[in-house]
Scaffold this motif. Sequence first.
Motif, PDB file in Angstrom:
ATOM      1  N   UNK A 205      45.857  53.969  33.729  1.00 26.32           N
ATOM      2  CA  UNK A 205      46.140  53.384  35.047  1.00 26.32           C
ATOM      3  C   UNK A 205      44.906  52.761  35.684  1.00 26.32           C
ATOM      4  N   UNK A 206      43.701  53.176  35.256  1.00 25.48           N
ATOM      5  CA  UNK A 206      42.510  52.526  35.806  1.00 25.48           C
ATOM      6  C   UNK A 206      42.207  51.199  35.110  1.00 25.48           C
ATOM      7  N   UNK A 207      43.044  50.807  34.148  1.00 22.54           N
ATOM      8  CA  UNK A 207      42.982  49.439  33.618  1.00 22.54           C
ATOM      9  C   UNK A 207      43.927  48.514  34.374  1.00 22.54           C
ATOM     10  N   UNK A 208      44.742  49.077  35.259  1.00 23.40           N
ATOM     11  CA  UNK A 208      45.701  48.288  36.054  1.00 23.40           C
ATOM     12  C   UNK A 208      44.993  47.882  37.342  1.00 23.40           C
ATOM     13  N   UNK A 209      44.213  46.821  37.251  1.00 25.53           N
ATOM     14  CA  UNK A 209      43.323  46.408  38.333  1.00 25.53           C
ATOM     15  C   UNK A 209      43.927  45.250  39.122  1.00 25.53           C
ATOM     16  N   UNK A 210      44.368  45.544  40.328  1.00 25.16           N
ATOM     17  CA  UNK A 210      44.895  44.486  41.197  1.00 25.16           C
ATOM     18  C   UNK A 210      43.725  43.799  41.888  1.00 25.16           C
ATOM     19  N   UNK A 211      43.794  42.488  41.946  1.00 24.29           N
ATOM     20  CA  UNK A 211      42.732  41.678  42.555  1.00 24.29           C
ATOM     21  C   UNK A 211      43.343  40.727  43.590  1.00 24.29           C
ATOM     22  N   UNK A 212      42.512  40.137  44.445  1.00 26.69           N
ATOM     23  CA  UNK A 212      43.052  39.234  45.470  1.00 26.69           C
ATOM     24  C   UNK A 212      43.946  38.133  44.914  1.00 26.69           C
ATOM     25  N   UNK A 213      43.660  37.659  43.704  1.00 29.97           N
ATOM     26  CA  UNK A 213      44.460  36.596  43.111  1.00 29.97           C
ATOM     27  C   UNK A 213      45.909  37.029  42.914  1.00 29.97           C
ATOM     28  N   UNK A 214      46.122  38.304  42.607  1.00 31.00           N
ATOM     29  CA  UNK A 214      47.495  38.787  42.453  1.00 31.00           C
ATOM     30  C   UNK A 214      48.264  38.679  43.772  1.00 31.00           C
ATOM     31  N   UNK A 215      47.607  39.011  44.871  1.00 34.81           N
ATOM     32  CA  UNK A 215      48.267  38.900  46.178  1.00 34.81           C
ATOM     33  C   UNK A 215      48.526  37.443  46.538  1.00 34.81           C
ATOM     34  N   UNK A 257      42.563  49.161  50.298  1.00 36.05           N
ATOM     35  CA  UNK A 257      42.328  49.730  48.969  1.00 36.05           C
ATOM     36  C   UNK A 257      41.247  48.947  48.221  1.00 36.05           C
ATOM     37  N   UNK A 258      41.267  47.615  48.350  1.00 32.25           N
ATOM     38  CA  UNK A 258      40.217  46.790  47.759  1.00 32.25           C
ATOM     39  C   UNK A 258      38.855  47.168  48.329  1.00 32.25           C
ATOM     40  N   UNK A 259      38.789  47.321  49.639  1.00 34.76           N
ATOM     41  CA  UNK A 259      37.519  47.675  50.281  1.00 34.76           C
ATOM     42  C   UNK A 259      37.049  49.064  49.855  1.00 34.76           C
ATOM     43  N   UNK A 260      37.992  49.997  49.711  1.00 37.23           N
ATOM     44  CA  UNK A 260      37.631  51.345  49.281  1.00 37.23           C
ATOM     45  C   UNK A 260      37.000  51.309  47.889  1.00 37.23           C
ATOM     46  N   UNK A 261      37.632  50.614  46.955  1.00 35.64           N
ATOM     47  CA  UNK A 261      37.089  50.557  45.601  1.00 35.64           C
ATOM     48  C   UNK A 261      35.730  49.866  45.581  1.00 35.64           C
ATOM     49  N   UNK A 262      35.584  48.801  46.353  1.00 37.30           N
ATOM     50  CA  UNK A 262      34.280  48.125  46.424  1.00 37.30           C
ATOM     51  C   UNK A 262      33.211  49.055  46.975  1.00 37.30           C
ATOM     52  N   UNK A 268      35.637  44.674  43.776  1.00 36.55           N
ATOM     53  CA  UNK A 268      36.639  44.299  44.775  1.00 36.55           C
ATOM     54  C   UNK A 268      37.995  44.196  44.076  1.00 36.55           C
ATOM     55  N   UNK A 269      38.542  45.362  43.792  1.00 30.79           N
ATOM     56  CA  UNK A 269      39.788  45.499  43.044  1.00 30.79           C
ATOM     57  C   UNK A 269      40.462  46.781  43.508  1.00 30.79           C
ATOM     58  N   UNK A 270      41.673  47.005  43.038  1.00 33.69           N
ATOM     59  CA  UNK A 270      42.416  48.208  43.413  1.00 33.69           C
ATOM     60  C   UNK A 270      43.191  48.705  42.204  1.00 33.69           C
ATOM     61  N   UNK A 271      42.968  49.957  41.838  1.00 36.22           N
ATOM     62  CA  UNK A 271      43.702  50.544  40.721  1.00 36.22           C
ATOM     63  C   UNK A 271      45.133  50.859  41.156  1.00 36.22           C
ATOM     64  N   UNK A 272      46.090  50.246  40.511  1.00 38.75           N
ATOM     65  CA  UNK A 272      47.494  50.418  40.883  1.00 38.75           C
ATOM     66  C   UNK A 272      48.179  51.385  39.914  1.00 38.75           C
ATOM     67  N   UNK A 273      47.811  52.669  40.065  1.00 40.61           N
ATOM     68  CA  UNK A 273      48.328  53.715  39.192  1.00 40.61           C
ATOM     69  C   UNK A 273      49.858  53.811  39.253  1.00 40.61           C
ATOM     70  N   UNK A 274      50.374  53.916  40.465  1.00 42.91           N
ATOM     71  CA  UNK A 274      51.780  54.282  40.648  1.00 42.91           C
ATOM     72  C   UNK A 274      52.765  53.169  40.298  1.00 42.91           C
ATOM     73  N   UNK A 275      52.486  51.900  40.620  1.00 36.44           N
ATOM     74  CA  UNK A 275      53.431  50.860  40.198  1.00 36.44           C
ATOM     75  C   UNK A 275      53.565  50.782  38.676  1.00 36.44           C
TER      76      UNK A 275
END
Length: 350
Positions: A205-215, A257-262, A268-275
Amino acid sequence: MPGTEPSTVPLIVDVDTGIDDSLALLYLLASPEAEILTIASTGGNVPVAQVAANNLAWLELCGRPDIEVTLGSPAPLTDPLRTTEDTHGPQGVGYAELPASTRSVSARSSAQAWVDIARDRPGEVTGLVTGPLTNLALALRIEPALPTLLHRIIVMGGAFHHPGNTTPKAEWNISVDPEAAREVFDAFSAAPADRRPVICPLDVTETIEMRPEHLRRLAAVAGSTPAEVISESDPVGTRSHAANPIVRHLSDAVRFYLEFHRDHGQGFLAHMHDPFAAAVALGTVDYRARSATVDVELTGTLTRACTVADYYGMWGRPFNADIVVETDPDEFFSSLVDRIGHCARRTPFG
């Protein structure tokens, strides 16, 4: 591998809503395969009452007031509850300010809902747990036959060949209630091979990296204006101006979540474990899994809540889980962006 799942997947969804739980809910609500029978709330990322409020709010925002929300245990089986507002925000949804729902939670508890639904539809229902396993452990105490009554369970939790995210060895969901996790894994030791829990650990799940481009892409699919552009150089706490309310609230949640990971040196990414776990439950993402006997350390001074996997039968105990070891993050995000984007486009509130 997915491909043998029915076209519709009846689901019990057990969450501690949180930011990534929120995305998991949106993904399920946007997926035609998902037949959500109930949403169980458990204390974890935030206290259980706030979890339930978040669940009700997301359902109302997405125009799904028909789905039951139950209230689960306010605390783990033995320890006091620890929450993570620093990770998920004071209400668990980052900077999002969700409109309060006018609905109340169900009269039955989350544990009782697990039992009732499994008994009503034996062999049909998949359980998805993206928070601590407290509610499921309590349900097993009511109905020990759940491992044969349920079709399967999908668990987001654990870390095997990967550092923990709560202690050096422990993942958050397991760490909150390790006694519950052990009870659940022990209970499924007698389950048939095709009904063993599927565990989605940090290793994947830590390879599931959401980035601003996804949004940005998701907002474009939704037809939301203006363009949803999030930059690392934005002032902390910048809010979205998206016209579409689902996009706006989702963006405000994920920005936190992005800010927390940074701020914790992860980029500047967010691990999306649950989705990701939700996609595994639906059979909408390819993955490779490895069978093992999984146990949870309860007494180690440095290793409490560590998940340990025996792949080779060294303990002389039957396999009780299939551990996801590989997937394609790009494939997953293509599905998430498309599904949630189109859901936001067609919602009557959008």
